[in-house]
Design an enzyme around this catalytic site. Structure first.
Site, PDB file in Angstrom:
ATOM      1  N   HIS A 152       0.869  -1.176   0.000  1.00 54.47           N
ATOM      2  CA  HIS A 152       0.000   0.000   0.000  1.00 54.47           C
ATOM      3  C   HIS A 152       0.906   1.226   0.000  1.00 54.47           C
ATOM      4  CE1 HIS A 152      -3.004   2.886   1.480  1.00 54.47           C
ATOM      5  NE2 HIS A 152      -3.919   2.012   1.081  1.00 54.47           N
ATOM      6  N   TYR A 153       0.391   2.365  -0.407  1.00 51.52           N
ATOM      7  CA  TYR A 153       1.223   3.573  -0.418  1.00 51.52           C
ATOM      8  C   TYR A 153       1.493   4.108   0.982  1.00 51.52           C
ATOM      9  CZ  TYR A 153      -3.174   6.177   0.065  1.00 51.52           C
ATOM     10  OH  TYR A 153      -4.384   6.649   0.503  1.00 51.52           O
TER      11      TYR A 153
END
EC number: 3.1.15.-
Length: 187
Positions: free
Chosen positions: A127-128
């Site tokens: 995920h970012y």
């Protein structure tokens, strides 16, 4: 075995702090559930780098990685960055769907910078967001210094040891610093 709520903890050792001139020399991962119980750990990979790369390390990195034996392991390793990237992707995908887990660890943005340059497929699987234990450390120093001072750090600068220490540190902050309310099921 995949669960979107599992967390992937990572640590890298590098030849220095600049991804433009330095390289990854060791990496490992641990998967925990959302309660920080260890579910699995990857192999610890020493990533081969040439003597030319290793000889450019500064004094601190030369001494530290020499003392831990990592420099010798890197010289003897046949693992390339691309090979290690694929092995870690395979490991991670058994436990977490793509882009579900934040990248977890201490000062994890630094590892992410190297991953963007040298292991971009692996970086893209995360995920970012980051779950950075060092953020809690900095907040505890300012808002509750006794909690921050009660954390015992060994600082071995070995990837697997550092991950385990980060998980333990997160448990410490969860117990002594974060306010706990009744937990609702994650959605």
């Amino acid at each position: 075995m995949q669960d979107k709520n599992n967390l992937c903890w990572l640590d890298m050792e590098m030849t220095g702090l600049n991804p433009e001139t330095d390289r990854i020399i060791e990496v490992a991962m641990i998967i925990t559930d959302s309660d920080l119980n260890v579910l699995a750990q990857s192999e610890v990979y020493a990533v081969h780098q040439s003597d030319d790369v290793l000889n450019k390390m500064d004094e601190w990195n030369t001494a530290t990685h020499g003392r831990t034996g990592l420099t010798q392991r890197v010289r003897e390793s046949s693992h390339t960055e691309a090979e290690v990237e694929q092995k870690l992707l395979d490991f991670m995908s058994e436990w977490v769907p793509g882009r579900a887990t934040p990248m977890c660890g201490n000062s994890i943005h630094q590892d992410r910078r190297f991953m963007v340059k040298y292991m971009p497929k692996l970086e893209n699987y995360f995920h970012y967001r980051n779950l950075d234990v060092s953020t809690l450390k900095e907040l505890a120093k300012r808002w509750n210094p006794p909690v921050a001072k009660s954390v015992v750090k060994r600082g071995s600068h070995k990837a697997l040891d550092d991950i385990l220490e980060s998980i333990e540190e997160m448990r410490h902050y969860r117990e002594h610093f974060l306010i706990s309310a009744p937990r609702a099921e994650a959605q």
